[in-house]
Design a protein around this motif. Structure first.
Motif, mmCIF file in Angstrom:
data_model
loop_
_atom_site.group_PDB
_atom_site.id
_atom_site.type_symbol
_atom_site.label_atom_id
_atom_site.label_comp_id
_atom_site.label_asym_id
_atom_site.label_seq_id
_atom_site.Cartn_x
_atom_site.Cartn_y
_atom_site.Cartn_z
ATOM 1 N N GLU A 6 52.536 26.009 30.430
ATOM 2 C CA GLU A 6 52.138 25.573 31.527
ATOM 3 C C GLU A 6 50.832 26.115 32.293
ATOM 4 O O GLU A 6 50.233 25.277 33.037
ATOM 5 N N GLU A 9 48.228 24.023 30.698
ATOM 6 C CA GLU A 9 48.279 22.746 31.336
ATOM 7 C C GLU A 9 47.533 22.618 32.652
ATOM 8 O O GLU A 9 46.601 21.622 32.933
ATOM 9 N N TYR A 70 57.680 18.687 25.156
ATOM 10 C CA TYR A 70 56.381 19.255 25.117
ATOM 11 C C TYR A 70 55.574 18.537 24.053
ATOM 12 O O TYR A 70 54.250 18.255 24.540
ATOM 13 N N ARG A 73 54.370 15.640 25.924
ATOM 14 C CA ARG A 73 53.071 15.666 27.174
ATOM 15 C C ARG A 73 52.037 15.986 26.406
ATOM 16 O O ARG A 73 50.756 15.627 26.749
ATOM 17 N N SER A 76 50.438 12.792 25.622
ATOM 18 C CA SER A 76 49.607 12.302 26.604
ATOM 19 C C SER A 76 48.282 12.745 26.936
ATOM 20 O O SER A 76 47.446 12.200 27.221
ATOM 21 N N TYR A 77 48.354 14.159 26.760
ATOM 22 C CA TYR A 77 47.174 15.103 27.293
ATOM 23 C C TYR A 77 45.994 14.396 25.916
ATOM 24 O O TYR A 77 44.809 14.394 26.423
#
Length: 241
Positions: A6, A9, A70, A73, A76-77
């Motif tokens: 996180e 992130e 995760y 995610r 997506s990044y």
């Protein structure tokens, strides 16, 4: 582990926001200013790629049952990163209206010719950029497949390791059971030997008692017979008198 992810992130979100703002400024600049801005964006894009690599490593360390969220995610990044890179490539060959007017000047014919030339160069550059993007997407897809394959292999290795530990524990329990059975067998063998010894000793005692009893009975009977003979002799003596 998730707290580190996180944190990365948050850093990635701040960095991509700065990159987006600078990409929007690139078409409005000329000369050294544009080169400097392009260099700054390239440096930040490299930092963003390094952050993605760190995040990828963190995801691999997360337990398999929690890794799916995760991984989604991360995809997506990566898509966001690809979009930033594509926008940056387009911004390097794009010009704002102010910059275009400054480049072309006020001469009508000359400006028209230069504009046509710029458009042709831009179209050529865009075509090359699109080819590079397609190649990049294919490489990204191949990389994603390799990462997923690696994750599956890691999960299989973890399962095999767990199965190996279970087998080792079962073997240890079998060894303990064999040791207990051997100990019990030795105890039972000792008890049987002791029981046999006691029975032999009891039999000897019983035989000795029986022999003693018979001997006593025999002696008692002999004594009674002697007494009878003595009585008969006394009777005979009295009758003679």
């Amino acid at each position: 582990m998730s707290s580190d992810f996180e944190g990365y992130e948050q850093d990635f979100a701040v960095l991509t926001a700065e990159i987006t703002g600078r990409i929007g400024k690139v078409p409005k600049l000329l000369g050294d200013e544009k080169k400097q801005m392009v260099a700054n964006v390239e440096k930040q894009l490299e930092e963003a790629r390094e952050l993605l690599e760190q995040m990828e490593l963190e995801v691999r360390e997360i337990p398999a049952q929690s890794r799916g969220m995760y991984s989604s995610r991360m995809r997506s990044y990566k898509q966001e990163m690809g979009k930033l890179e594509a926008d940056f490539k387009r911004s390097r060959i794009a010009y704002s209206d102010e910059v275009r007017n400054e480049l072309l000047g006020d001469d009508g014919n000359s400006s028209e010719n230069q504009l046509i030339k710029l458009r042709e160069e831009r179209a050529h550059l865009l075509d090359n950029t699109e080819r590079l993007e397609r190649s990049s997407r294919r490489l990204e897809a191949g990389y994603q497949i390799a990462v997923e394959t690696e994750q599956i292999g890691q999960e299989m290795l973890e399962n095999l390791s767990q199965d190996r530990e279970k087998i080792q524990r079962s073997r240890e329990r079998l060894r303990e059971t064999d040791a207990n059975l051997g100990k019990s067998s030795r105890i039972l063998t000792g008890m049987l030997r002791s029981s046999k010894r006691h029975r032999r000793e009891g039999l000897k005692i019983w035989l000795a008692a029986m022999g003693f009893g018979l001997l006593s009975l025999f002696l008692t009977k002999n004594k009674q017979v002697g007494n009878i003979h003595q009585c008969k002799e006394m009777v005979k003596s009295l009758s003679r008198e």
